[in-house]
Design an enzyme around this catalytic site. Structure first.
Site, PDB file in Angstrom:
ATOM      1  N   GLN A 152       0.880  -1.210   0.009  1.00  0.00           N
ATOM      2  CA  GLN A 152       0.170   0.038  -0.030  1.00  0.00           C
ATOM      3  C   GLN A 152       0.863   1.267   0.081  1.00  0.00           C
ATOM      4  OE1 GLN A 152      -3.297  -0.147   3.203  1.00  0.00           O
ATOM      5  NE2 GLN A 152      -3.236  -2.249   2.834  1.00  0.00           N
ATOM      6  N   GLY A 153       1.937   1.248  -0.442  1.00  0.00           N
ATOM      7  CA  GLY A 153       3.119   2.325  -0.076  1.00  0.00           C
ATOM      8  C   GLY A 153       3.520   2.535   1.052  1.00  0.00           C
ATOM      9  N   ILE A 154       3.174   1.869   2.397  1.00  0.00           N
ATOM     10  CA  ILE A 154       3.567   2.312   3.609  1.00  0.00           C
ATOM     11  C   ILE A 154       4.932   1.999   3.910  1.00  0.00           C
ATOM     12  CG2 ILE A 154       3.021   1.904   6.120  1.00  0.00           C
ATOM     13  CD1 ILE A 154      -0.080   1.475   5.329  1.00  0.00           C
ATOM     14  N   GLY A 155       5.408   0.981   3.240  1.00  0.00           N
ATOM     15  CA  GLY A 155       6.873   0.547   3.463  1.00  0.00           C
ATOM     16  C   GLY A 155       7.650   1.404   2.678  1.00  0.00           C
ATOM     17  N   ASN A 159      12.839 -13.196   0.289  1.00  0.00           N
ATOM     18  CA  ASN A 159      11.846 -12.080   0.537  1.00  0.00           C
ATOM     19  C   ASN A 159      12.059 -11.153  -0.690  1.00  0.00           C
ATOM     20  OD1 ASN A 159      10.358 -10.103   1.241  1.00  0.00           O
ATOM     21  ND2 ASN A 159      11.197  -9.549   3.302  1.00  0.00           N
ATOM     22  N   LYS A 160      11.371 -11.575  -1.784  1.00  0.00           N
ATOM     23  CA  LYS A 160      11.700 -11.027  -3.232  1.00  0.00           C
ATOM     24  C   LYS A 160      11.214  -9.786  -3.260  1.00  0.00           C
ATOM     25  CE  LYS A 160      13.763 -14.839  -4.809  1.00  0.00           C
ATOM     26  NZ  LYS A 160      15.278 -14.569  -4.795  1.00  0.00           N
ATOM     27  N   TYR A 182      14.512  -2.588  -2.320  1.00  0.00           N
ATOM     28  CA  TYR A 182      15.469  -2.203  -1.824  1.00  0.00           C
ATOM     29  C   TYR A 182      16.476  -1.786  -3.278  1.00  0.00           C
ATOM     30  CZ  TYR A 182      14.623  -4.093   2.566  1.00  0.00           C
ATOM     31  OH  TYR A 182      14.111  -4.392   4.021  1.00  0.00           O
TER      32      TYR A 182
END
Length: 183
Positions: A102-105, A132-133, A139
């Site tokens: 949702q864009g929070i990360g 953790n793709k 990143y």
């Protein structure tokens, strides 16, 4: 199912926010396959880190009154002997499952990187599980690159001998503590 834009805020934490962060850190440890200590112990460590300035934490909250805590990231500050400069290491990056994609990360990571740069950090580092793709894609979009380093870990119970008494004695001697030298 309709997807509605989530209203959320991202902010820097203070020591009194430790109780909000502890359940997130515990959930991350569980998700990673570890058995976390009790929440009070995690809260104590987070409060100490925030009080001393050893680390910063950034928290994401959402809801009409920003009353739902949905994510966090820790910015750990370190000094590099190789670069003779400070750098940041990002840890405890976690979003509750319902808040992902949702864009929070992205906002948490952006805030953390800007905070580290604002504190004069020359680089920002982190580690991520190969599985953790989604995190790896995030990143990569932020300019992080895979290094040739691999993190290794050895738990204390695996150590054959505890050298802490000898190390403390040596430190006392180097500091000129007369009692230790006479012993």
């Amino acid at each position: 199912m309709a997807h509605f834009e989530s209203i959320f805020s991202v902010r820097l934490c203070h020591p009194e926010d430790a109780a909000l962060l502890a359940p997130l850190v515990s959930a991350l440890a569980t998700e990673e396959g570890a058995t976390p200590p009790d929440l009070a112990a995690i809260e104590d460590v987070i409060r100490a880190m925030l009080t001393t300035g050893f680390s910063d934490f950034v928290i994401a909250e959402r809801g009409p009154n920003e009353d739902e805590v949905v994510g966090c990231i820790q910015i750990n500050y370190r000094l590099s002997t190789w670069a003779a400069a400070p750098y940041a290491y990002l840890e405890d990056f976690y979003l509750v499952p319902e808040a992902r994609a949702q864009g929070i990360g992205t906002k948490l990571l952006d805030y953390a990187c800007q905070r580290a740069e604002g504190k004069g950090c020359q680089t920002v580092q982190l580690d991520v599980r190969q599985a953790n793709k989604g995190a790896m894609r995030l990143y990569g979009r932020y300019g992080f690159k895979v290094t040739n380093s691999v993190i290794w870990k050895r738990d204390r119970p695996e150590c054959e001998q505890d050298y802490s008494a000898e190390i403390n004695e040596l430190v006392d001697q180097l500091r000129g503590n007369e009692e230790t030298e006479a012993a």
